[in-house]
Design an enzyme around this catalytic site. Structure first.
Site, PDB file in Angstrom:
ATOM      1  CE  LYS A 196      14.428 -32.615  36.508  1.00  0.00           C
ATOM      2  NZ  LYS A 196      14.352 -33.208  35.388  1.00  0.00           N
TER       3      LYS A 196
ATOM      4  CE1 TYR B 270      32.355  -3.731  29.137  1.00  0.00           C
ATOM      5  CE2 TYR B 270      30.142  -4.270  29.848  1.00  0.00           C
ATOM      6  CZ  TYR B 270      31.418  -3.547  30.207  1.00  0.00           C
ATOM      7  OH  TYR B 270      31.964  -3.911  31.803  1.00  0.00           O
TER       8      TYR B 270
END
Length: 367
Positions: A40, A263
């Site tokens: 999965k 940033y």
């Protein structure tokens, strides 16, 4: 999402390591136990189709999360049994029958909805989910399990299996594990009609509670070479991480003391420093909380300085390196290594999440 094939960022998957990990685990569980490989979430980020094709002769079947993941395997030519561990609503039954995909049925409400829709379940293979203490999906008592099995059979379904999932099999305190095991064992032993396949063992159970497996196991994160407990419990045998994450320097510069980087200007050089830029960021799954962690350049750990951007990160280098110098984010480089568990511990999460978050922008290559 389009993979970024024209940049040096790449996840390398060692398929032989996955095969060897399966062999290792299987050698430590009782013989004659059926093995389902859990693929999965794109095989925990490793590539579901590629992994399934490679290990198809080693396992008895596959587990996925939803119908779309199952269909992906079928469309790729995978013929082994596929069990969907999550709940597919009754409107998905015709497609499941058509593609020979086994469904999990977790409640009498699901059965009632199928009856209301007038569904003929002939040709459907299903497994009953028991909630033994996880608190997510599943029936919670013997009466409901018996009624669900009988009701599904009355509509024509083949109730092939019954299973549960342990919440704490990867923890040092096994008291809750034992309570769940006792609950599930007692329920299964008293069923009016016991299905052929009984399974409760995930990776952690198969490793640390191997004597408690029933007749089927679901092997997930362990086949990809990760310790299900992170660093809480020691593995009783060796497994190999199957995925490494690599990139390369795309920009190198020397900055003077007092220069802000990234940033928010959250990092300021304290002396003359060599700063390298790497083409990977949070859009690739290398998340913002990895500021202050490290990568490996030329066998040396180099700290990530400044904030992780969407597409780039900056690292402090010990010297100037040429553009294109290989950089390792997970894996081995020059005698140094970084594991997914170490990345997870920096982020305050689990190694599963680290790999599952690697986005489709990062191409996978297979050895």
């Amino acid at each position: 999402m389009i993979s970024s094939l024209h940049r040096p960022t790449l996840a390398k998957v060692d398929l032989s390591a996955i095969s060897e990990n399966i062999e290792q685990v299987v050698s430590h569980i009782p013989k004659q136990v059926q093995t389902f490989a859990v693929v999965k979430a794109n095989a925990y980020g490793h590539g579901a189709v590629e992994v399934a094709k490679h290990v198809s002769k080693q396992v008895d079947g596959f587990c996925v999360s939803n119908l779309d993941e199952a269909l992906e395997l079928r469309q790729a030519g995978i013929e082994q049994p596929i069990l969907i561990l999550g709940v597919v609503l009754p409107d998905g039954v015709p497609l499941a029958i058509q593609e020979n995909i086994s469904l999990t049925v977790a409640s009498l409400e699901w059965l009632a909805l199928a009856q209301k829709q007038g569904l003929d379940l002939t040709g459907l293979t299903c497994h009953i989910k028991v909630d033994s203490g996880m608190g997510r999906i599943g029936v919670r008592n013997l009466k409901d399990a018996d009624n669900l099995i009988a009701g599904l059979k009355a509509l024509g379904a083949d109730v092939e299996g019954i299973f549960t999932h342990f919440a704490t099999a990867d923890e040092a305190d096994d008291s809750k594990f034992k309570r769940q095991l006792s609950f599930f064992t007692d329920l299964v032993d008293n069923l009016t009609a016991r299905p052929r396949l009984v399974h409760a063992s995930n990776s952690a159970t198969s490793i640390w509670h191997a004597t408690t497996v029933f007749n089927t196991v679901r092997l997930g994160v362990v086949i990809y070479g990760l310790n299900p407990s992170g660093s809480v419990l020691e593995l009783p045998y060796n497994i190999q991480p199957a995925l490494s994450l690599e990139t390369a320097l795309i920009h190198v510069k020397t900055l003077p003391a007092g220069q802000e980087v990234g940033y928010g200007a959250t990092y300021t050089t304290t002396a003359e420093e060599v700063i390298g830029t790497l083409p990977i960021g949070y859009a690739d799954g290398w998340t913002r909380d990895l500021q202050g962690f490290h990568v490996i350049v030329d066998g040396q750990l180099c700290p990530i300085v400044g904030r992780v951007s969407m597409d780039q990160i900056t690292v402090r280098l010990p010297k100037v390196y040429p553009l294109g110098t290989p950089v390792t984010l997970m894996g081995e480089n020059g005698g140094a290594s970084i594991t997914a568990t170490e990345v997870a511990e920096k982020r305050g999460t689990i190694n599963y999440e680290v790999l599952c978050l690697l986005s489709d922008r990062v191409p996978r290559s297979y050895d």
